[in-house]
Design an enzyme around this catalytic site. Structure first.
Site, PDB file in Angstrom:
ATOM      1  N   GLN B 196       0.590  -1.577  -0.260  1.00  0.00           N
ATOM      2  CA  GLN B 196       0.535   0.025   0.036  1.00  0.00           C
ATOM      3  C   GLN B 196       1.162   0.907  -0.273  1.00  0.00           C
ATOM      4  O   GLN B 196       0.813   1.715   1.261  1.00  0.00           O
ATOM      5  CB  GLN B 196      -1.047  -0.130   0.976  1.00  0.00           C
ATOM      6  CG  GLN B 196      -1.826  -1.788   1.670  1.00  0.00           C
ATOM      7  CD  GLN B 196      -2.490  -1.640   0.097  1.00  0.00           C
ATOM      8  OE1 GLN B 196      -3.450  -0.679   0.053  1.00  0.00           O
ATOM      9  NE2 GLN B 196      -2.735  -2.657  -0.075  1.00  0.00           N
ATOM     10  N   ALA B 237     -11.255   2.965   4.292  1.00  0.00           N
ATOM     11  CA  ALA B 237     -10.290   2.175   3.407  1.00  0.00           C
ATOM     12  C   ALA B 237      -9.741   3.021   2.560  1.00  0.00           C
ATOM     13  O   ALA B 237     -10.416   3.926   2.631  1.00  0.00           O
ATOM     14  CB  ALA B 237     -11.627   1.595   2.534  1.00  0.00           C
ATOM     15  N   HIS B 238      -9.018   2.074   1.897  1.00  0.00           N
ATOM     16  CA  HIS B 238      -8.205   2.532   1.185  1.00  0.00           C
ATOM     17  C   HIS B 238      -8.933   3.159  -0.153  1.00  0.00           C
ATOM     18  O   HIS B 238      -9.470   2.670  -0.622  1.00  0.00           O
ATOM     19  CB  HIS B 238      -6.891   1.710   0.244  1.00  0.00           C
ATOM     20  CG  HIS B 238      -7.008   0.503  -0.187  1.00  0.00           C
ATOM     21  ND1 HIS B 238      -6.447  -0.783   0.306  1.00  0.00           N
ATOM     22  CD2 HIS B 238      -8.457  -0.169  -0.138  1.00  0.00           C
ATOM     23  CE1 HIS B 238      -7.089  -1.120  -0.330  1.00  0.00           C
ATOM     24  NE2 HIS B 238      -7.912  -1.331  -0.243  1.00  0.00           N
ATOM     25  N   ASN B 239      -8.273   4.079  -0.638  1.00  0.00           N
ATOM     26  CA  ASN B 239      -8.511   5.010  -1.523  1.00  0.00           C
ATOM     27  C   ASN B 239     -10.120   5.724  -2.166  1.00  0.00           C
ATOM     28  O   ASN B 239     -10.936   5.550  -2.727  1.00  0.00           O
ATOM     29  CB  ASN B 239      -8.743   4.206  -2.751  1.00  0.00           C
ATOM     30  CG  ASN B 239      -7.231   3.743  -3.596  1.00  0.00           C
ATOM     31  OD1 ASN B 239      -6.536   3.004  -3.076  1.00  0.00           O
ATOM     32  ND2 ASN B 239      -6.881   4.886  -3.810  1.00  0.00           N
TER      33      ASN B 239
END
Lengths: 341, 341, 341
Positions: B196, B237-239
Site C-alpha cells: 500500500q 478504507a483505502h482510496n
C-alpha cells in the site's frame, strides 16, 4: 499448586462422588482439559463430552446424572468453577511495584499509596489517583482527572481532562474516555464545532473493553453507572447515561443523550438512536436498531427493534412470502376462470 | 465570570423580555441548570420544561411563546447558545507550552512557532509540523509527515509515514491515519500482500472522532475533504474519498475506492460497499447498507438501502404480512367452496 | 528508477505489443496515472478508460483487446502489477536500526538480531522477541510474551501478558491483543468477573488491521491461524478460533467460542453469534448476522443469514409485497361480488 478432590469439595462447599484422593493441579475446558485437571459442566446436555474428556474429575450441579469419572457436586457449579479458576490461576505480577522513573507526573498531581505506575505514563496537572490502583505503560491522563482506588487502567488508555473514574474500575487497552462529543451547528454548507465542556463520570465496579470510545458531555455529564460492563469497540456518545449493572456486548453504539435502564442485557452491534429512554431490564438482541422507548422487561429484536414475538411472527411470514406469491397467482387465475363462466 | 441579562442580549444581538439586571454565571441544560444559569430552548414543544427548570433565564428564538422566567430572544437561538457556551467556558489549559523534554523529535523534523508538544511524543525524519498546533502525549508521527497549523492531535494518535494533515484539524485519541489498506492477491489458498504505497490527505477543518481507522491508498491517496466531520470508531478504507462538509455518525464503514459526495449526512453503523459513488447531499439513515449509486439529494434507508419512501412502504407492508397470510387462506377456502358448487 | 517496456516485459514474463523502448518511471491507477507511468487493467470492461488515461503503457491479461497505447500482455496481470508496484515502490526506511535508548526493556527480556525497536517501546519481564522484527514507537508488550521473526508491530500496538505472536505477522496501530474476555457470573443484580486466564495465539503470516480487539481466552486460547487477514476495527472474542487463510473485512464481530473455518471470505460489519462453528470456504455477505452452522462452501447473506438464493428470493418477494396487498384486496372484492350473486 494442587488439591485433592476432597479438599476441592471443601473449598466449594460441595460433595465428592468417587475417589476423593484424586490429585487436581488445574482447571480446564472439557474439550481440552489434561489429566490432573478438573473440568466443569453446567448443562446436563453436555454430559456426552464426559466420555472423551481427559480431565481427572468434573464439577457439576446437584441435578447432574452420574458419570464415569469422579465428580464434585455443588449447588452453584458455575460459581464453584469461578472459585477454582481463581485458586489455580492466581494473578501473575504484570507490573512492578512503584512508579517507573520514565513516567511524567505533574508536580501537582497526587498518587495514592501502593498505586503502581508503568513506564511512559503521563499524568496531568491537579489530577488525583487513589490507592492500590494499577496504571500500565502508555496511559495518558489529562488535567484535573480523578481516578479511584483499586482501579486498573491497561496500557494506552486515555483519560481526557476533568474525567472522573471510580474505584474497582477496569479500563482495557485503547479505551478513550472524554473525547469531544459529536456536536456541530450548521451554517449554510459548513459546520461550527459546539464546545464540549461537560465531563464523563464512570462509577465504581465498571469494566470497559478495549478500544471503546466514551465521549464527554456537551454540558453536564456522560454517566456510566455502578456495575456496568461494556465489551470491546463500543461507542458511547455525549450525554448518554447507562443504568446500573447493564451489560453491553461488543460494537454496540449509543447515540447522544440516550438513557438506558438498569440491568439491561444488550447484544453486539446494536444501535440506539439519540434522545430516547429505554426501561430497566430490557433485553435487546444482537444487531437490532432501537429507535424508541420500550417499557421495563421488554425483549426486543430487529431493525427497527420490535417486541420479539412480533418480530418473529414477521420473520416467519417473510419466509413464507415467496410461496404466497404463487398462491395469489393461482387464486387470480381460478377467479378469472370463474368470471369467464 | 458573570454577565447581566442585558449584557447577554448585547453579546448575542438579542432582546431581553423581563428583568435585564438578573446576573448570569453560566450555561446549563434545561433539566439540570442551576439558579444563576441561563438555559436554552430551540423547539417550542419543550416549553413545558420551563416550569420545572431552576435556571434564572432562558435563551429562545423569535417565535417563542411568553414564559414565566426572563428570556433573551434572538434570531438564531442555537448560535447564540454556542456563543454563550464559549464565553462561560473558555478553553482550559490542557497542555503546557513548549516541547516536553521527553519528546523524541528527529533532528530533521521541523516544528512551527508556538506549537506545543507533550511528553513521549515521537516525530520521525523529515516531518514538518505547522504553527500553533497542539500534540498531546503519546502521539506517534512517522517519517515525511506534514501537519498544518492550529491543528490538534489528541493523546495516542498515530500518523503513519507520508500522511498529510491540514490546518485547523482535530484528531481525537486513538485515531490511526495511514495504516495499510486491506489488499491481497490470492494465489491458491493463500494471500499475498499488495504493498500500500499511497498516502492519506486530510484537508483543513476536518474533525475525526476517537479510535477511527483511516487507511492509506494502494496507489494515489485516500482523501478526506475540507470540513468533513467523522464521529468515533469509523472505518475509512483505502482510496476512499469523502466530499467537503460531509458528516458521518459513529461506527460507519466505507469500503475501498468508494467516493462520497459533499454535504452528505450519514447515520451511525452504516456500511458502504466498495467502488461506488454517492451523490452530494444524500442522507443515509442509521444502520443502512449502501450498495449502489444514489443521485444528489436522495434520502435512503435500509439494507440494502433504498429511497426512503420505498423502504417505508415495504416496512408498512411487512407489518401487515402476518395478517395477509390469514386473508389468503380465507380466500382459498372460499374459492374451494365455490368450486365444489 | 526507470525501466523500458521491454525490460518490464522481461520482469513479469510477458510480451510487449507496441514500442518496447518507452521509458516507464512508475505505476499509477488508470484514472490518475501520469505520463511515464504504466497502469493496469484486469477487466476488459474497463477498456474504455484507456482513451482518457495519461499513462504511457498498460499492463493487461492475455485475452485483452488491442488498444491505442503500448501494452504488456501477461498471464496473470494482477500479479504482474504487484511485482511492478513493489519494484517502483521499494519500502522506505520508516524506523532506524537498533534499539532506541528511550525504550524500556526488562532485563530478562530477549531481543533477536536485527530487530528494530522504536522510542518509548515497553517490553515486560521474560518476553522474547525474534529476529528481524520491527517494533514501532509506543508499543507496549507485557510479561511473558513471545513474538516471532520478521514480524511488524506498528505504533501503539498492545500485547498483553503471555500472548504468542508468530513470524511474518503484521499488527497495525491500535491493535490490542490479549485484553480480558467478556465473562461474568451473575448473582442477583450484579456481575462477578470471571478471571480470563487463557492466552491468544496468532500464527505466522497473519495481518491484523488497525484498532482491532483480540480478547484472551477464559481458559485455553483464542487462536488466529496461519495466513488469516483481518481488516480494521474487528472484534474477536474469547476462545474464538479463526481457520487458516480466512479473510475478514472491517468492523465484523465474532462472539465467544465461535470457530470459523479455513479460507472463509467474510464481508464488513458481519456479526457471528457465540458457540457456533462455520464450515470451510463459507462466504458471508456484508452486514449479515450469522447465528448457526453453515456447511462448507455455503454463500450466506442477511439477518439472520440464510443461503444467498433463499435470501434473494425473499428480497425479491419483499419488493413485490406492496403490490401484493392490492392484488389481495381485489381478489377479496371480486369474491365478495360472486358471493352476492
Amino acid at each position: 499448586m494442587e488439591l485433592t478432590l476432597t479438599e476441592i469439595a471443601e473449598l466449594v462447599n460441595g460433595e465428592v462422588v468417587g475417589d476423593g484422593s484424586v490429585i487436581i493441579t488445574g482447571v480446564g475446558k472439557i474439550e481440552d482439559a489434561l489429566p490432573g485437571q478438573i473440568t466443569f459442566i453446567s448443562n446436563p446436555k453436555y454430559v456426552k463430552f464426559i466420555d472423551s474428556t481427559k480431565a481427572s474429575a468434573v464439577l457439576v450441579g446437584e441435578d447432574f446424572p452420574q458419570v464415569s469419572i469422579p465428580v464434585v457436586r455443588t449447588k452453584n457449579a458455575y460459581f464453584s468453577f469461578l472459585k477454582l479458576l481463581r485458586y489455580f490461576n492466581p494473578p501473575i505480577e504484570t507490573l512492578e511495584e512503584g512508579i517507573h522513573p520514565s513516567a511524567v507526573i505533574h508536580e501537582t498531581a497526587t498518587i495514592g499509596a501502593n498505586t503502581r505506575i508503568g513506564a511512559g505514563v503521563v499524568i496531568g496537572k491537579s489530577s488525583r489517583i487513589g490507592e492500590n490502583s494499577t496504571i500500565y505503560p502508555g496511559v495518558v491522563i489529562g488535567v484535573d482527572v480523578v481516578v479511584g482506588s483499586n482501579t486498573v487502567l491497561h496500557a494506552n488508555v486515555v483519560l481526557r481532562e476533568r474525567v472522573k473514574v471510580g474505584s474497582k474500575v477496569i479500563l482495557h487497552s485503547g479505551v478513550v474516555v472524554g473525547s469531544d462529543g459529536f456536536g456541530f451547528a450548521r451554517e449554510g454548507e459548513t459546520y461550527h464545532k459546539i464546545p464540549q465542556v461537560g465531563i464523563v463520570i464512570i462509577e465504581d465496579d465498571v469494566e470497559i473493553g478495549s478500544n471503546c470510545s466514551i465521549d464527554r458531555a456537551t454540558l453536564g455529564a456522560t454517566i456510566i453507572r455502578k456495575g456496568v460492563k461494556l465489551d470491546n469497540l463500543i461507542q458511547v456518545a455525549h450525554n448518554v447515561e447507562i443504568g446500573e449493572n447493564t451489560v453491553i456486548a461488543a460494537q454496540t453504539g449509543i447515540s447522544g443523550s440516550t438513557k438506558l435502564g438498569r440491568n439491561m442485557m444488550i447484544g453486539g452491534q446494536v444501535g440506539f438512536t439519540g434522545h430516547i429512554e429505554v426501561g430497566d431490564r430490557v433485553t435487546v438482541a444482537a444487531q437490532s436498531g432501537v429507535s424508541k422507548y420500550f417499557p421495563p422487561d421488554s425483549v426486543v429484536f430487529g431493525y427497527p427493534a420490535r417486541p420479539i414475538m412480533q418480530a418473529k411472527r414477521q420473520e416467519a411470514a417473510l419466509r413464507r412470502l415467496p410461496g404466497l406469491l404463487k398462491r395469489i397467482s393461482e387464486l387470480e387465475s381460478k377467479l378469472a376462470a370463474f368470471e369467464k363462466k
